[in-house]
Structures are given as structure tokens and as C-alpha cells.
Design a protein around this motif. Sequence first.
Motif: not given
Ligand code: AVJ
Length: 325
Positions: A283, A285, A167, A209, A62
Motif C-alpha cells: 500500500e 497512502s 476516507g 499505520y 488511526y
Molecule cells: C482506506 C486506503 C485510506 O491509507 O489510510 C489504513 C488504508 N491501511 N491502515 C489508509 C489503511 C492501513 C487506508 N485507506
Amino acid sequence: MLDLVAPVQGRVAFYDLSRKQESFADAVVRGLSCKPKRIPSHFLYDAQGSALFDRICDLPEYYPTRTEMKILADHAAEITRHIGPEATLIELGSGSSVKVRLLLDAMTAPSAYVPIDVSGEHLLAAAEALAADYPRLAVAAICADYSDTFPLPETPGRGRQVAFFPGSTIGNLEPADAEPFLAGWARSGVDMVVGVDLVKSRDILEPAYDDAQGVTAAFSLNLLARANRELGADFDLSAFAHRSRWNEARSRIEIGIQSLKAQTVRVAGRSVHFAAGERIETERSYKYPVASFQAMARRAGYRPEAVWVDPNQLFSVHYLKAGPV
Ligand code: AVJ
């Protein structure tokens, strides 16, 4: 209109505006009767989810957190020159309030810090820890969804009001919602320091992810665990799996939870059927090239004053200047 009293130095003022939001129970019942099924991503961040997200930020795969921290650290002097003296920083989705310290440490006489987060306990703990480390700062924590509209408390100091939105959390908003969201802050005369993840190759994006240790999977599946804890649901966590993929055409990571078999789950007193392979979308992103994010900011009424990018072109931090109110 809520009347928010001014925070007092050395003490955290706490405003709970979270009851304005749709409850987890309502969101789950509504979302699981949609087609496709979906649950808004902010419900991932209960106490357990926020703790798992902090672990995601430390994962080798990440890159966003450490890359953004490095950009903020390397360019803190220049960024805080744009912010100016005696400013109030309003942090949207403040989480553990770690990154903001890089700005506060470089700012000239910061006046106030207003962290905003949906995760109430996590927010208060983080705000208190920060207030202890910065005794001259007025700290006013607001428990709310950063994308809602809410009144801001009055804060001391004659400097600018600057929203800090790190972020790439802005990537969780649909582009059609991100623009009016920015426009709302621009209209209020609030400048913005915003972190935005850049478009890059699938080989880097997808592991970010779906990490090898399974922390991201645990973060996703915590949504079902939370439904079991709070709504008396009976999700069998071993019958669902975390899924994520890079949708290049739409410039977004799509994250969901897939049912591994046909099954019926009890949730909040109802039966919800899942077909084998069916997903709950949890989600999205979005990732933006520098030029397209700047174009969106301009349409929203901001002037993109500066942008900082790391040498590997993974992540960007923008300074957006609001016009006079
Ligand atoms: C906090 C929304 C920016 O999308 O990178 C990270 C959330 N979800 N890994 C992203 C997230 C799974 C993150 N954010």
C-alpha cells in the motif's frame, strides 16, 4: 456495454462487475515476480480484510475515520447545500456504508444511493442494511474496483449525481493516476465530495499505520493468509512482518510485508524466493496539503467550491464542482 436496469425502491439492485478485474491468483503470481515485489492494495479487502479494516477505523492511533466523521457531522448542512435536493450519491469504496448516513440524513429528499466496492459480500450486506434504514431511497450496489470504468445504473430523481469518496482512499492512487481518475468523473458531470488526509508530523502518521494492538499488522498479513486460503500458498505468517514508514519527500505512507529470513514459498503452483529482509509493497497512502489537492482537482477539470478541515488540521473534506456536461 452492460445494460444495468434501474433499481427498485426498498430493494437492493446488485451488479457484479468484479469479473472484469485481474484475479487475485494472477495479481499475486505477477506481483511476486516483479522487482520489487508488490500486490495491489485492493486485494487486502476480502471479507476478513474488510472486517479488520473496520477495526482499524476504531483504533486510537488511526485518526482519519473519526476526524472525517466529525467534519461531516459538523458541516453536514453546508455540504448537503452544495449537493442539492433529489441527488444521487455514488460512493466509491463504500465499505460498511457508515459515513454516507451523515450526508443522507442531512440531504433534502435524496433519490438514490450507489455504493461501489470490491468486497462483494460486505457490499451487499451493507447495502441491504442501509436500504432497510432508508426505505424511500433506491439502492443500486456495484461490485467493482472504484478506479475502473463502468456504466452507472439509471437512477430516479432530478437532482445532481455526486460521487462520495471518503476516507482518503484517493491517497491509495498514485498522484499521476489520481488526476485522470478525477478528470473522468469531472467529464461525466459528476460533482465530488472527497476526503483527503493532510500532511502532518511523522509522530502522528507512523503510529496510525502501525498501532500498538497490532490490528494494522493483522490487516497487512491477512494478504498472505488470503493467499494461503484461496491459492493454496504456504506462507508462514510468523516469518513475515508488517512494515510502514512515512516518506516525507514523496508525501506518502509506504506499507509493506517484510520477509524475516531467506525463504521459499509455494504460491499457486510456483516457488517464490524471498531474500532476508525483502519486502512485498502492499500500500501507498498519499497525503495532500489543501492547496496542492485543489490544484490537482483544477487540472482535472473540477472547480474546488469548498473545503472543510478539523481544528487540529488533520483531515480535509473537499466539495468539487463539475462543469456542465
Ligand atoms: C482506506 C486506503 C485510506 O491509507 O489510510 C489504513 C488504508 N491501511 N491502515 C489508509 C489503511 C492501513 C487506508 N485507506
